[in-house]
Design an enzyme around this catalytic site. Structure first.
Site, mmCIF file in Angstrom:
data_model
loop_
_atom_site.group_PDB
_atom_site.id
_atom_site.type_symbol
_atom_site.label_atom_id
_atom_site.label_comp_id
_atom_site.label_asym_id
_atom_site.label_seq_id
_atom_site.Cartn_x
_atom_site.Cartn_y
_atom_site.Cartn_z
ATOM 1 N N SER A 234 -67.955 69.789 89.310
ATOM 2 C CA SER A 234 -67.359 68.483 89.026
ATOM 3 C C SER A 234 -67.673 68.057 87.578
ATOM 4 O O SER A 234 -67.327 68.764 86.643
ATOM 5 C CB SER A 234 -67.849 67.470 90.056
ATOM 6 O OG SER A 234 -67.088 66.302 90.072
ATOM 7 N N ASP A 461 -58.174 69.378 96.233
ATOM 8 C CA ASP A 461 -59.422 68.718 95.881
ATOM 9 C C ASP A 461 -59.138 67.229 95.671
ATOM 10 O O ASP A 461 -58.313 66.865 94.837
ATOM 11 C CB ASP A 461 -59.995 69.332 94.604
ATOM 12 C CG ASP A 461 -61.403 68.846 94.283
ATOM 13 O OD1 ASP A 461 -61.663 67.642 94.439
ATOM 14 O OD2 ASP A 461 -62.223 69.673 93.860
ATOM 15 N N HIS A 488 -63.928 68.838 97.996
ATOM 16 C CA HIS A 488 -64.334 68.752 96.594
ATOM 17 C C HIS A 488 -65.394 69.803 96.310
ATOM 18 O O HIS A 488 -66.521 69.679 96.781
ATOM 19 C CB HIS A 488 -64.862 67.361 96.279
ATOM 20 C CG HIS A 488 -65.294 67.192 94.848
ATOM 21 N ND1 HIS A 488 -64.518 67.618 93.788
ATOM 22 C CD2 HIS A 488 -66.420 66.658 94.302
ATOM 23 C CE1 HIS A 488 -65.144 67.331 92.653
ATOM 24 N NE2 HIS A 488 -66.304 66.767 92.942
#
Length: 519
Positions: A234, A461, A488
């Site tokens: 991320s 996602d 995610h």
């Protein structure tokens, strides 16, 4: 816009590359490994004093994780301001689990779980416990660090007290208040961050990714690695590609999962994230419709309206939950978003929505607590404070009210289930009132000479849309690995296809075939 929505949330290595990063696992370096920037010799040559991790725990979760076997922790000293390395210093918390196969050790694998604001120490401790016989833990020292201002690092970003955060979550001013009320709240938040964080504006000005990657290079050297092997999730992908641009000659391998688009500005990123949440919500609605007790009904096409009917009344009439805490509209949507990160949370989301229909808010409040990292004792980690502070210096502030209004409209158009049913507001967020300027801005990284990265992107996602990974892989001259799913990030989370491809890359430098897709 809600603060939690203001952002969200490598190479073909030759066999000889391992020799470049190898080092003794039983002794600490006393001389720097790899190049040392001028004026920073004392930081690059410091010896890490490894010891018990218990004193580094700053949360209930960390206390549990840091008690794991084979973990050791240390403090890394770095300059507060790299333009003045002889002045004030700060420290970073670092956790390590040594490679178990010392004869085949490659070096260190440094990871960051994202956020911004999440603890790399906790993530590394968790990974070491869940994959004790993985080639990664066998051949790498698994290393996690808490970036400056976060977790065990000192000082930490401090903005709201626990009671203030509880009150902030319970108050839907950000949704239904006047522009003046919303901006007063955001301005007060920025002031508190500057007043309550040690070193004040100096710390806030030097908190962003620009400075984190310089800390990461100091860490690389003190670990004894001439080149960095890095795993970023991320927001951690931003650390990875920024490091590659700043230190192109110091990269061995970069695995980047759940990418941020390096060229996307804050508004476009927000809208793209809204599209991601909407896609995940639609998938949830289809799953839910097949259950006997779906809170949204049996028609997925009507799920947006059904969801709005459940949560919108909370704006004026929050539900009192166990312990007397209210479930606000903000917490209901936060809890929903938290559950959309993983299909494993979908049953909990359905339960939570059903409870709201029955006048109870326990499950959604619990999901929102999980997202906000509220602990059983009522205290919070610093993640949410750090998230805002880092985003406010990582991206140019948005102050044009017409642009803000248009962004709000675009957001609810692409994510209609998150439309609160009140007119969009042009109110500026905390970053517009931030006391220091941004220290970086979106751009395509210049990674000439950097080995190709492996970028993993998930088709549905919810937080970092698939196309962002496509764009980053291209920008990094890397290889894209596609995972077909709704969650995610995915690496080291149980998908054998993805995990094997990532391990092969990190250990041997072997990239998956072009166009590889995992399900």
């Amino acid at each position: 816009m809600k603060r939690y929505l203001s952002g969200a949330a490598c190479l073909l290595v030759l066999a000889s590359t391992a020799a470049c990063t190898a080092g003794s696992p039983t002794s600490e370096p006393t001389v720097p490994a790899g190049p040392v920037p001028a004026g920073l010799e004392r930081f690059y040559s410091q010896r890490l004093d490894w010891g018990d991790c218990a004193p580094y725990a700053t949360s209930e979760t960390a206390e549990f994780v840091f008690a794991g076997e084979g973990l050791e922790c240390a403090r890394l000293t770095v300059p507060l301001d790299y333009s003045e390395p002889g002045s004030t210093t700060i420290t970073l918390g670092v956790l390590r689990h040594r490679a178990t196969e010392t004869d085949e050790r490659i070096g260190s694998l440094v990871l960051n779980p994202g956020g911004p604001g999440a603890s790399g120490m906790t993530a590394a401790g968790n990974f070491s416990a869940t994959m004790p016989q993985s080639p990664l833990t066998e051949r790498f020292d698994l290393v996690g660090f808490d970036p400056r201002g976060i977790g065990a690092s000192e000082p930490t970003v401090e903005c709201l007290t626990a009671p203030e955060r509880d009150a902030d979550r319970a108050d839907d001013t950000e949704v239904a208040g006047t522009v003046a009320e919303q901006e007063a709240e955001e301005s007060a938040f920025a002031d508190k961050c500057a007043d309550r964080t040690e070193y004040g504006e100096r710390m806030l000005a030097n908190l962003g990714t620009r400075d984190v990657v310089r800390d990461l290079d100091v860490l690389r050297s003190t670990l004894g690695d001439e080149k960095l092997t890095y795993l970023g999730y991320s927001y951690g992908t931003r650390i990875g590609y920024t490091y590659a641009e700043r230190f192109p000659g110091n990269v061995r391998a970069l695995l980047l999962d759940g990418a941020l688009d390096p060229e996307q500005d804050l508004v476009d990123s927000l809208v793209a994230q809204g599209e991601g949440f909407a896609t995940a919500f639609d998938e949830f609605a289809r799953w839910c419709a097949g259950q006997q007790d779906c809170a949204l009904g049996t028609d997925p096409a009507a799920a947006d309206t059904a969801y709005q009917d459940i949560v919108r009344p909370l704006i004026d009439n929050p539900i009192r939950s166990a312990g007397g805490r209210p479930l606000s509209y903000e917490d209901a949507t936060t809890g929903t978003i938290a559950a959309l990160y993983s299909q494993q949370q979908w049953p909990s989301l359905n339960t939570g929505l059903t409870e709201v229909k029955q006048g109870r808010g326990t499950t959604l409040l619990s999901l929102a607590d999980m997202y906000n990292e509220r602990e059983a004792n009522g205290e919070y980690t610093t993640t949410q404070d750090a998230f805002v502070a880092i985003r406010c210096v990582d991206d140019p502030r948005v102050t044009d009210k017409a642009e803000i209004l248009q962004a709000q409209r675009r957001y609810v158009e692409v994510a209609p289930f998150l439309d609160p049913g009140v007119p969009p507001s042009p109110a500026r967020d905390a970053c517009a009132f931030w006391p220091v300027p941004n220290s970086s801005e979106p751009h395509l990284p210049d990674v000439e000479g950097v080995p190709p990265a492996l970028v993993i992107s998930t088709t549905n996602d919810p937080a970092t849309p698939y196309q962002a990974g496509v764009n980053l892989a291209k920008a990094m001259n890397g290889r894209l690995l596609t995972f077909e799913g709704t969650q995610h990030t995915v690496f080291l989370q149980g998908n054998a296809c993805v995990d094997q491809a990532g391990i092969d890359y990190l250990v041997d430098g072997t990239l998956p075939r072009e166009g590889t897709r995992c399900t």
